[in-house]
Motif scaffolding. Structure first.
Motif, mmCIF file in Angstrom:
data_model
loop_
_atom_site.group_PDB
_atom_site.id
_atom_site.type_symbol
_atom_site.label_atom_id
_atom_site.label_comp_id
_atom_site.label_asym_id
_atom_site.label_seq_id
_atom_site.Cartn_x
_atom_site.Cartn_y
_atom_site.Cartn_z
ATOM 1 N N ARG A 1 0.841 -1.212 0.000
ATOM 2 C CA ARG A 1 0.000 0.000 0.000
ATOM 3 C C ARG A 1 0.869 1.253 0.000
ATOM 4 N N ASP A 2 1.962 1.230 0.775
ATOM 5 C CA ASP A 2 2.872 2.387 0.814
ATOM 6 C C ASP A 2 3.489 2.632 -0.565
ATOM 7 N N GLN A 3 3.881 1.549 -1.252
ATOM 8 C CA GLN A 3 4.462 1.693 -2.589
ATOM 9 C C GLN A 3 3.436 2.269 -3.567
ATOM 10 N N ALA A 4 2.176 1.814 -3.471
ATOM 11 C CA ALA A 4 1.129 2.320 -4.358
ATOM 12 C C ALA A 4 0.860 3.800 -4.086
ATOM 13 N N ARG A 5 0.841 4.186 -2.817
ATOM 14 C CA ARG A 5 0.627 5.607 -2.480
ATOM 15 C C ARG A 5 1.760 6.462 -3.034
ATOM 16 N N ALA A 6 2.992 5.948 -2.950
ATOM 17 C CA ALA A 6 4.139 6.691 -3.489
ATOM 18 C C ALA A 6 4.009 6.841 -5.007
ATOM 19 N N ALA A 7 3.500 5.790 -5.665
ATOM 20 C CA ALA A 7 3.298 5.864 -7.123
ATOM 21 C C ALA A 7 2.256 6.922 -7.464
#
Length: 444
Positions: free
Chosen positions: A74-80
């Motif tokens: 989820r953190d990676q998706a938010r960063a994207a």
């Protein structure tokens, strides 16, 4: 201005990676019927109607999954999303709205990033009305698409391109100066930790669970004015131990990443030393034409003496024909990381360098003086001339009077002398032995 990014986001198993492959015209993103296969952000180039942009495949966002890896996804998706010029929210038209979709839509609304809703799995034209259920998100008209069949993908790309900022003229980048550095090794040796240390951010997911990384992730960076593309890869186990289909395809992607790289950094666990599997992985890189470097990671966790290190280096020198350097690092603490990058850049430069022909022929004369060429049936091998005929990796043409008189031992002797003379340790070298035709027969 850099090429705009378009983040592909959504719930697990709605077909994001399949859609990314369809839109980009590749098969780079790992696709599997099991949910949660994609974890890290994977960027793929895409073009539509003359506009270039980058698609960013992300892992499925399930707000109710308490698994620590799910939290990292989820953190990676938010960063994207934060880094994107536009987003595509992918939903499953056949399954309809589900718990978590509304929360995800609300997060996208609050992000301020333009969004297109792609109602996937509309595999027949008559199923297109299923997309209407997603009007409730308040993100505009959903576009019915089928990643499997290609239905509606042109309409979706039209919508995406319309949301992108106006194109700005960008200076051309010299692709020849870019060095592709593949980070390879066994599972759980610290490859992703090293990538994050180099980048200075948590760009890829790190976990104690072996096999966390599944895609080969390209990450461009600048190091002391030089442009590098770091490629974080999945851990490479012995082929006989790969039974899971997902692991099989991730292994193939790791191998393809090596084939596209200029330099391969084989990360080993210092607590185990250089294992037989580490040597096999290094051999794989060398056969692909990669310059190769070994790094003993987690050096701070093992009380290894200089004698132990010398033993490991000597073993690598005996086992690997390219004689790559062996360095010690701590990806977690940062020890020697910059030195490894500098060595990788130097190897990349050596791999594409051309050596003047006069220097090569002086080297050839010195090699013959140091060790007489072999003789067979009273006739001695004569080394007549050498010239470089290619780069990446360096390739040389050696002209001799008779190829049959060239022995394997003497060929290895020449290769090792060439490697030592021109600093080719760790760089693949190809020597084509060519026989000079008899000039009298040519005249005849």
């Amino acid at each position: 201005m850099s090429i705009p990014k378009v983040a592909i986001v959504g719930y697990p198993n709605v077909g994001k990676s399949s859609l990314v492959n369809r839109l980009s015209g590749t098969r780079e993103a790992v696709v599997h019927e099991r949910a949660g296969i994609t974890r890290d952000r994977k960027e793929l180039p895409c073009e539509w109607n003359g506009r270039s942009f980058t698609l960013v495949d992300t892992g499925g966002m399930d707000a109710f999954d308490a698994d620590p890896i799910s939290g990292s996804i989820r953190d990676q998706a938010r960063a994207a999303i934060a880094d994107a010029a536009a987003c595509v929210l992918v939903v499953d038209a056949r399954a309809g709205r589900r718990p978590g979709d509304d929360e995800l839509a609300d997060m996208l609304r609050r992000s301020g990033v333009p969004v297109v809703v792609a109602a996937n799995k509309v595999d027949r034209v008559e199923d297109a009305p299923l997309a209407a259920d997603f009007y409730r998100f308040g993100l505009g008209e959903p576009v019915p698409v089928s990643a499997a069949q290609g239905l509606g993908t042109g309409d979706l790309l039209d919508e995406v391109v319309a949301l992108l900022p106006a194109e700005v003229e960008r200076p051309d980048e010299d692709e020849d100066e870019t060095i592709r550095l593949a980070i390879i090794g066994r599972p759980n040796v610290g490859k992703s930790t090293l990538v994050n240390r180099v980048l200075g951010e948590e760009r890829v997911i790190v976990s104690d669970v072996a096999g966390t990384t599944r895609d080969a992730i390209d990450l461009p960076i600048d190091v002391d004015g030089r442009r590098l593309v770091l490629v974080d890869t999945a851990g490479m186990r012995r082929q006989s131990k790969v039974t899971d289909s997902v692991e099989y395809y991730t292994l193939l992607r790791s191998q393809r990443a090596v084939e596209r790289a200029d330099v391969a950094l084989v990360v080993c666990d210092a607590r185990d030393g250089v294992t037989s599997q580490d040597l096999r992985i290094a051999e794989l890189a060398m056969k692909a034409g990669c310059a190769t470097l070994l790094a003993l990671n987690k050096w701070d966790l093992r009380s290894m003496t200089e004698d132990d290190l010398d033993h490991e280096r000597a073993r690598v020198g005996r086992k690997l024909r390219l004689r790559p350097k062996v360095l010690t690092i701590s990806a977690l603490g940062g020890r020697n990381v910059q030195r490894v990058l500098a060595e990788a850049i130097a190897l990349g430069d050596r791999r594409r360098e051309r050596i003047p022909t006069p220097q090569l022929n002086r080297f050839l004369a010195e090699a013959v003086a140091a060790r007489q060429p072999p003789a067979r049936q009273g006739h001695r091998l004569k080394l007549l001339y050498i010239a470089q005929i290619g780069t990446r990796p360096p390739r040389f043409a050696l002209q001799v009077n008779s190829r049959t008189r060239m022995t394997r031992d003497y060929a290895y002797f020449l290769e090792n002398r060439l490697r030592a003379r021109f600093a080719f340790d760790g760089v693949p070298v190809v020597i084509d032995v060519r026989e000079r035709r008899d000039r009298r027969s040519e005249r005849g």
